[in-house]
Design a protein around this motif. Structure first.
Motif, PDB file in Angstrom:
ATOM      1  N   ALA A 163      24.745 -16.561 -31.985  1.00 32.85           N
ATOM      2  CA  ALA A 163      25.216 -15.677 -30.921  1.00 32.85           C
ATOM      3  C   ALA A 163      26.730 -15.754 -30.773  1.00 32.85           C
ATOM      4  O   ALA A 163      27.415 -14.738 -30.616  1.00 32.85           O
ATOM      5  CB  ALA A 163      24.534 -16.056 -29.600  1.00 32.85           C
ATOM      6  N   VAL A 164      27.283 -16.966 -30.836  1.00 33.94           N
ATOM      7  CA  VAL A 164      28.731 -17.139 -30.718  1.00 33.94           C
ATOM      8  C   VAL A 164      29.449 -16.478 -31.889  1.00 33.94           C
ATOM      9  O   VAL A 164      30.503 -15.841 -31.715  1.00 33.94           O
ATOM     10  CB  VAL A 164      29.086 -18.639 -30.623  1.00 33.94           C
ATOM     11  N   LEU A 165      28.897 -16.593 -33.085  1.00 32.02           N
ATOM     12  CA  LEU A 165      29.518 -15.963 -34.259  1.00 32.02           C
ATOM     13  C   LEU A 165      29.527 -14.441 -34.132  1.00 32.02           C
ATOM     14  O   LEU A 165      30.514 -13.787 -34.496  1.00 32.02           O
ATOM     15  CB  LEU A 165      28.780 -16.382 -35.530  1.00 32.02           C
ATOM     16  N   ILE A 166      28.442 -13.867 -33.617  1.00 37.52           N
ATOM     17  CA  ILE A 166      28.409 -12.415 -33.396  1.00 37.52           C
ATOM     18  C   ILE A 166      29.521 -12.009 -32.441  1.00 37.52           C
ATOM     19  O   ILE A 166      30.244 -11.023 -32.662  1.00 37.52           O
ATOM     20  CB  ILE A 166      27.029 -11.980 -32.859  1.00 37.52           C
ATOM     21  N   CYS A 167      29.682 -12.773 -31.355  1.00 39.25           N
ATOM     22  CA  CYS A 167      30.729 -12.472 -30.366  1.00 39.25           C
ATOM     23  C   CYS A 167      32.118 -12.590 -30.989  1.00 39.25           C
ATOM     24  O   CYS A 167      32.986 -11.736 -30.786  1.00 39.25           O
ATOM     25  CB  CYS A 167      30.604 -13.408 -29.167  1.00 39.25           C
ATOM     26  N   ALA A 168      32.331 -13.642 -31.763  1.00 32.30           N
ATOM     27  CA  ALA A 168      33.654 -13.873 -32.352  1.00 32.30           C
ATOM     28  C   ALA A 168      34.009 -12.798 -33.370  1.00 32.30           C
ATOM     29  O   ALA A 168      35.142 -12.311 -33.410  1.00 32.30           O
ATOM     30  CB  ALA A 168      33.703 -15.256 -32.998  1.00 32.30           C
ATOM     31  N   HIS A 169      33.059 -12.414 -34.206  1.00 36.95           N
ATOM     32  CA  HIS A 169      33.343 -11.427 -35.248  1.00 36.95           C
ATOM     33  C   HIS A 169      33.552 -10.032 -34.670  1.00 36.95           C
ATOM     34  O   HIS A 169      34.238  -9.206 -35.279  1.00 36.95           O
ATOM     35  CB  HIS A 169      32.213 -11.426 -36.275  1.00 36.95           C
ATOM     36  N   ALA A 170      32.957  -9.761 -33.502  1.00 37.28           N
ATOM     37  CA  ALA A 170      33.142  -8.448 -32.869  1.00 37.28           C
ATOM     38  C   ALA A 170      34.392  -8.402 -32.002  1.00 37.28           C
ATOM     39  O   ALA A 170      34.837  -7.322 -31.620  1.00 37.28           O
ATOM     40  CB  ALA A 170      31.920  -8.104 -32.021  1.00 37.28           C
ATOM     41  N   ALA A 171      34.967  -9.565 -31.700  1.00 38.61           N
ATOM     42  CA  ALA A 171      36.090  -9.616 -30.762  1.00 38.61           C
ATOM     43  C   ALA A 171      37.383  -9.101 -31.385  1.00 38.61           C
ATOM     44  O   ALA A 171      37.647  -9.321 -32.568  1.00 38.61           O
ATOM     45  CB  ALA A 171      36.288 -11.049 -30.268  1.00 38.61           C
ATOM     46  N   ASP A 172      38.174  -8.427 -30.565  1.00 37.42           N
ATOM     47  CA  ASP A 172      39.502  -7.987 -30.992  1.00 37.42           C
ATOM     48  C   ASP A 172      40.497  -9.136 -30.921  1.00 37.42           C
ATOM     49  O   ASP A 172      41.528  -9.116 -31.597  1.00 37.42           O
ATOM     50  CB  ASP A 172      39.971  -6.840 -30.096  1.00 37.42           C
ATOM     51  N   ALA A 173      40.212 -10.127 -30.082  1.00 41.13           N
ATOM     52  CA  ALA A 173      41.056 -11.317 -29.969  1.00 41.13           C
ATOM     53  C   ALA A 173      40.177 -12.503 -29.603  1.00 41.13           C
ATOM     54  O   ALA A 173      39.301 -12.387 -28.745  1.00 41.13           O
ATOM     55  CB  ALA A 173      42.139 -11.123 -28.911  1.00 41.13           C
ATOM     56  N   VAL A 174      40.401 -13.629 -30.261  1.00 39.39           N
ATOM     57  CA  VAL A 174      39.694 -14.871 -29.962  1.00 39.39           C
ATOM     58  C   VAL A 174      40.728 -15.884 -29.487  1.00 39.39           C
ATOM     59  O   VAL A 174      41.764 -16.073 -30.126  1.00 39.39           O
ATOM     60  CB  VAL A 174      38.945 -15.408 -31.193  1.00 39.39           C
ATOM     61  N   ILE A 175      40.440 -16.524 -28.362  1.00 39.43           N
ATOM     62  CA  ILE A 175      41.400 -17.452 -27.759  1.00 39.43           C
ATOM     63  C   ILE A 175      41.083 -18.887 -28.150  1.00 39.43           C
ATOM     64  O   ILE A 175      39.963 -19.366 -27.964  1.00 39.43           O
ATOM     65  CB  ILE A 175      41.395 -17.311 -26.223  1.00 39.43           C
ATOM     66  N   ALA A 176      42.073 -19.569 -28.709  1.00 42.54           N
ATOM     67  CA  ALA A 176      42.006 -21.015 -28.905  1.00 42.54           C
ATOM     68  C   ALA A 176      42.703 -21.658 -27.713  1.00 42.54           C
ATOM     69  O   ALA A 176      43.761 -21.194 -27.276  1.00 42.54           O
ATOM     70  CB  ALA A 176      42.690 -21.416 -30.200  1.00 42.54           C
ATOM     71  N   THR A 177      42.116 -22.721 -27.183  1.00 42.86           N
ATOM     72  CA  THR A 177      42.663 -23.299 -25.950  1.00 42.86           C
ATOM     73  C   THR A 177      43.732 -24.355 -26.197  1.00 42.86           C
ATOM     74  O   THR A 177      44.362 -24.809 -25.247  1.00 42.86           O
ATOM     75  CB  THR A 177      41.539 -23.919 -25.104  1.00 42.86           C
ATOM     76  N   ASP A 178      43.929 -24.754 -27.454  1.00 44.60           N
ATOM     77  CA  ASP A 178      44.959 -25.751 -27.763  1.00 44.60           C
ATOM     78  C   ASP A 178      45.425 -25.553 -29.196  1.00 44.60           C
ATOM     79  O   ASP A 178      44.647 -25.157 -30.069  1.00 44.60           O
ATOM     80  CB  ASP A 178      44.412 -27.175 -27.609  1.00 44.60           C
ATOM     81  N   LEU A 181      43.435 -27.331 -31.744  1.00 38.85           N
ATOM     82  CA  LEU A 181      42.097 -26.804 -31.992  1.00 38.85           C
ATOM     83  C   LEU A 181      42.111 -25.517 -32.805  1.00 38.85           C
ATOM     84  O   LEU A 181      41.048 -24.959 -33.102  1.00 38.85           O
ATOM     85  CB  LEU A 181      41.365 -26.565 -30.663  1.00 38.85           C
ATOM     86  N   GLU A 182      43.292 -25.022 -33.180  1.00 35.27           N
ATOM     87  CA  GLU A 182      43.366 -23.764 -33.921  1.00 35.27           C
ATOM     88  C   GLU A 182      42.593 -23.836 -35.239  1.00 35.27           C
ATOM     89  O   GLU A 182      41.822 -22.923 -35.585  1.00 35.27           O
ATOM     90  CB  GLU A 182      44.824 -23.396 -34.183  1.00 35.27           C
ATOM     91  N   ALA A 183      42.786 -24.915 -35.993  1.00 31.13           N
ATOM     92  CA  ALA A 183      42.093 -25.050 -37.278  1.00 31.13           C
ATOM     93  C   ALA A 183      40.586 -25.118 -37.086  1.00 31.13           C
ATOM     94  O   ALA A 183      39.819 -24.594 -37.909  1.00 31.13           O
ATOM     95  CB  ALA A 183      42.595 -26.296 -38.008  1.00 31.13           C
ATOM     96  N   VAL A 184      40.164 -25.750 -35.989  1.00 25.30           N
ATOM     97  CA  VAL A 184      38.726 -25.858 -35.693  1.00 25.30           C
ATOM     98  C   VAL A 184      38.138 -24.484 -35.422  1.00 25.30           C
ATOM     99  O   VAL A 184      37.068 -24.125 -35.928  1.00 25.30           O
ATOM    100  CB  VAL A 184      38.507 -26.786 -34.475  1.00 25.30           C
TER     101      VAL A 184
END
Length: 413
Positions: A163-178, A181-184
């Motif tokens: 479910a999270v992957l579906i949300c991420a792949h459809a998103a126009d922007a994904v936020i990394a909080t640190d 954590l960008e590489a993660v």
């Protein structure tokens, strides 16, 4: 600008945790910038008579039922609930966000984790017009915050991970909080680098300062018999194995045995509760620390901030972590920090500037860091001031709120 903010839970409607507090602060920061916020979440828990007005008078709420199995929420049911009920909630909540977009009540949809699944599916099909911003938070379902148990978590969380992957792949922007954590985020979500934007989880500094009341500080000091000059080691967090408090207890015993805390009275205070408390209490007795250790459970906000003011050093021994707002709160109170180098903590705690970092699970390293910290009061004060500056310039909602609105505007063109 109109935003549909979609999340599984939010403070104070559903308790107090990292996610709940982040959504609360984000919603308030947006409303304070004249953004029209519609919060899509589950009804208030515990039968309390709460509304979105308890977050901010300008925020409207759309409640979507969170349907789960009997007994969910008890110890051992978390993974099962999040892999079944949570994605189903995400379908319903995301569809509600889609209705808001189609009704002209939302220009942007901003979802936390899988809560926006229904909208992401519509966005992927091209039937949803408003841009989607997605914040995956700690990526626990991928084992990202707990590498030692990654294979186990990946198996148990398979439905949620999808479910999270579906949300991420459809998103126009994904936020990394640190930044750390960008590489993660890139590795686990498999998104193009240009769609990732780093906006840290932040603190509402004016609110924290307003809740820091010197009368409450004095009352807490008197009630708990804290002597002037007494050294107070403070930790805040849920009492569970992942927080590493058992490691800290062994470190404290080592510090005591080597005499590093001799000369003045001292104690360790833990604020928070959880299923690991009986085990920790037993370990306290085994190590002979009963007179030095105080588990106070959850306390009201005013007392929490009073304890920060009374503390000498903040210690966060977590074995794995997401962003760590509790570390930022200690820094906001001008307290030096000893912490494990887990998750996004290295973005905040900087050795030689505002604290000490140790390897997660290393009781000896933790003991050495605590001993060095308490032996140098001048450095503690200097580090505390530096920590406050870091929060003000990098981790306050003044900065994070502006960056979030700027991202919305860029997506809207």
């Amino acid at each position: 600008m109109k935003v549909a903010l979609v999340a599984r839970s939010v403070f104070p409607l559903h308790g107090y945790g990292g996610l709940e507090r982040h959504v609360y602060d984000l919603a308030r920061a947006l409303a304070d910038r004249d953004v029209e916020v519609t919060l899509v979440t589950q009804p208030p828990s515990g039968g309390e008579d709460l509304s979105a007005a308890s977050i901010h008078p300008a925020i409207h709420a759309e409640f979507v039922p969170y349907l789960t199995f009997p007994g969910a929420g008890r110890r051992g049911t978390t993974v099962l609930d999040r892999s079944t009920a949570y994605p189903l909630f995400g379908l319903r909540a995301g569809r509600r966000a889609l209705e808001l977009v189609r009704a002209g009540k939302a220009d942007i949809v901003h979802g936390l984790g899988a809560s926006v699944l229904g909208y992401a599916r519509a966005r992927a099909r091209g039937s949803a017009t408003a841009p989607l911003v997605m914040n995956p938070q700690g990526l626990e379902e991928f084992g990202a915050t707990d590498p030692s148990r990654a294979p186990l978590k990946r198996a148990a969380y398979l439905p949620l991970r999808k479910a999270v992957l579906i949300c991420a792949h459809a998103a126009d922007a994904v936020i990394a909080t640190d930044k750390s954590l960008e590489a993660v985020v890139l590795r686990h979500l498999g998104i193009p680098r240009e769609r990732m934007h780093t906006i840290p989880n932040a603190l509402d500094l004016p609110a924290i300062d307003a809740m820091t009341d010197q009368a409450t500080v004095g009352e807490v000091r008197r009630r708990h018999g804290i002597a002037l000059g007494e050294r107070v080691l403070l930790s805040v967090g849920r009492l569970e194995a992942s927080k590493g408090f058992h490691v800290l207890l062994r470190a404290i015993a080592a510090v005591r045995d080597h005499g590093a805390l001799d000369g003045k009275p001292w104690r360790w205070v833990a604020l928070g509760d959880g299923p690991y408390r009986p085990m920790l209490e037993a370990l306290v007795d085994e190590l002979g620390l009963r007179e030095r250790v105080h588990f106070l459970g959850r306390v009201p906000d005013g007392e929490l901030h009073a304890w920060h003011e009374l503390s000498t050093l903040f210690v966060h021994p977590t074995l794995y972590e997401g962003s760590s707002l509790v570390t930022l709160e200690a820094m906001a109170h001008r307290r030096a920090v000893v912490a494990a180098a887990a998750g996004g903590i290295p973005d905040k705690v900087r050795p030689g500037e505002n604290g000490w970092l140790v390897t997660p699970g290393d009781a000896s390293g933790l003991a050495a860091a605590i001993s060095g910290a308490v032996s140098d009061p001048a450095r503690l004060a200097h580090y505390g001031l530096a920590g406050r500056r870091i929060v003000e310039t990098e981790f306050s909602w003044t900065a994070a709120g502006d960056r979030t609105v700027a991202l919305y505007r860029a997506l809207l063109g």
